[in-house]
Design a protein around this motif. Structure first.
Motif, short mmCIF file in Angstrom:
data_model
loop_
_atom_site.label_atom_id
_atom_site.label_comp_id
_atom_site.label_asym_id
_atom_site.label_seq_id
_atom_site.Cartn_x
_atom_site.Cartn_y
_atom_site.Cartn_z
N LEU A 1 -1.97 1.99 7.87
CA LEU A 1 -2.50 3.27 7.41
C LEU A 1 -2.44 4.30 8.53
O LEU A 1 -1.98 5.44 8.34
N TRP B 1 1.12 5.28 9.07
CA TRP B 1 1.59 6.12 7.97
C TRP B 1 1.20 7.58 8.19
O TRP B 1 1.96 8.50 7.90
N SER C 1 0.82 -1.22 0.00
CA SER C 1 0.00 0.00 0.00
C SER C 1 0.85 1.27 0.00
O SER C 1 0.57 2.23 -0.71
N ARG C 2 1.90 1.26 0.81
CA ARG C 2 2.70 2.47 1.04
C ARG C 2 3.49 2.94 -0.18
O ARG C 2 4.01 4.06 -0.17
N HIS D 1 1.13 11.54 2.16
CA HIS D 1 2.23 11.85 3.08
C HIS D 1 2.72 13.30 2.87
O HIS D 1 2.95 14.02 3.85
N SER E 1 -0.57 7.38 -4.50
CA SER E 1 -1.57 8.05 -3.65
C SER E 1 -1.08 8.17 -2.21
O SER E 1 -1.35 9.17 -1.53
N TYR E 2 -0.38 7.16 -1.71
CA TYR E 2 0.17 7.21 -0.35
C TYR E 2 1.28 8.25 -0.25
O TYR E 2 1.39 8.97 0.75
N ASP E 3 2.09 8.32 -1.29
CA ASP E 3 3.15 9.33 -1.32
C ASP E 3 2.54 10.72 -1.31
O ASP E 3 3.00 11.62 -0.59
#
Length: 332
Positions: A184, A187, A126-127, A136, A131-133
């Motif tokens: 999540l 994160w 996921s990370r 963040h 989209s996660y970047d």
């Protein structure tokens, strides 16, 4: 020079991983061998994915001198032993989540990998999604303001799936689905929770079919999580700050998000040679590329899913299990 992959297990997730690797450059990634406990399955897998070598044991894969790094897609209770086998034979390791059955095993595996100076990462794919970047960066840049709440749920009717329902297979939603909700929250907040409160429902095998937990962080920030193997949940993550919120639909593999301004952002995935077993599995390509970059730089861990982060996640899983009453043989 291409990174030479070995694949431990010829199951569904291993198929998806190799299929996703096929979208990356042959100059960067090459699958050179696969192993399964059933030779016929390994042979069929090798034929489908055009892999030159196939084995009927993980020991043979571990001693293949052409293999640099091994992707481990075996069942949860086998993660520790198969990962340790690969490390003992000088292979770098990308191991499916959960990294191990409990924090005790995670700690031993990490200590050994660090002693051998080998790369080890829990495959929290996921990370590595764009989209996660983006999420963040929005938090780090202060565009969300102070993040005060996270709400995340993950549930599908899965109670008849053996790997989730049976204790001997490492079943339960905490290790199968909860690892995603936990990571999540971590994160977003980038710190261990100060308090955890959890409730859950167990099946006749003593593994959890549902779990609800509240994680309290510093400055009274709160994350609420829910998992279920009996019902389909919203399967989204909502991150709320003092300046607005960001929503991730299908948060464990999100190709879109609803930004602070209410507009949708998209990161489409490429087409692949074969069909996938699981949703958005082409996104496994992102973590594979991270592994290659880290190994080529001589790193033994990724900053995105660090060893310490895997320890924190395992500790949270252990705490929730203890409160609910889920005990595995590995806990003895």
């Amino acid at each position: 020079m291409a990174l030479n992959w070995g694949i431990a297990s010829a199951g569904k997730i291993s198929h998806d991983f190799v299929n996703a690797l096929g979208t990356l450059s042959d100059n960067d990634h090459k699958v050179v061998a696969v192993a399964a406990r059933d030779l016929n399955r390994a042979q069929e897998f090798a034929k489908l994915h055009e892999i030159s070598k196939y084995y009927s044991s993980y020991e043979e894969l571990a001693t293949d001198s052409n293999v640099e790094v091994v992707y481990i897609g075996v069942l949860n209770p086998q993660h520790y032993s198969v990962a340790m086998l690969m490390l003992e034979n000088g292979k770098h390791v990308l191991c499916e989540k959960p990294l191990c059955m409990n924090e005790k095993e995670v700690r031993k595996l990490i200590a050994y990998a660090e002693r051998k100076k080998l790369f080890l990462m829990e495959a929290i794919w996921s990370r590595f999604f764009p989209s996660y970047d983006y999420l963040h960066k929005q938090i780090k840049n202060g565009n969300l303001g102070d993040v005060q709440e996270v709400h995340v749920s993950f549930g599908f009717p899965l109670e008849d799936v053996d790997r989730l329902a049976k204790k001997e297979l490492g079943g339960g939603t905490i290790l199968d689905l909860g690892v995603y909700t936990i990571q999540l929250c971590q994160w977003v907040f980038q710190q261990p929770p100060k308090q955890i409160q959890a409730t859950g429902t167990l099946n006749s095998e003593g593994v959890d079919l549902a779990m609800k937990a509240t994680l309290t962080y510093s400055d009274n920030a709160v994350a609420t999580m829910e998992t279920s193997a009996t019902n389909k949940l919203s399967n989204q993550a909502v991150i709320k700050g003092t300046k607005g919120q960001i929503t991730l639909d299908d948060f464990w593999s999100p190709t879109t998000l609803i930004d602070i301004d209410g507009h949708e952002k998209n990161w489409p995935l490429p087409e692949t040679k074969h069909k996938f077993n699981f949703m958005n599995s082409c996104g496994l390509r992102y973590e594979a590329e991270e592994v290659r970059k880290c190994i080529r730089k001589g790193l033994t861990q990724s900053s995105i899913v660090s060893h310490n982060e895997s320890l924190i996640i395992a500790r949270i899983e252990d705490d929730i299990r203890k409160q609910i009453g889920v005990v595995y043989p590995a806990d003895a």
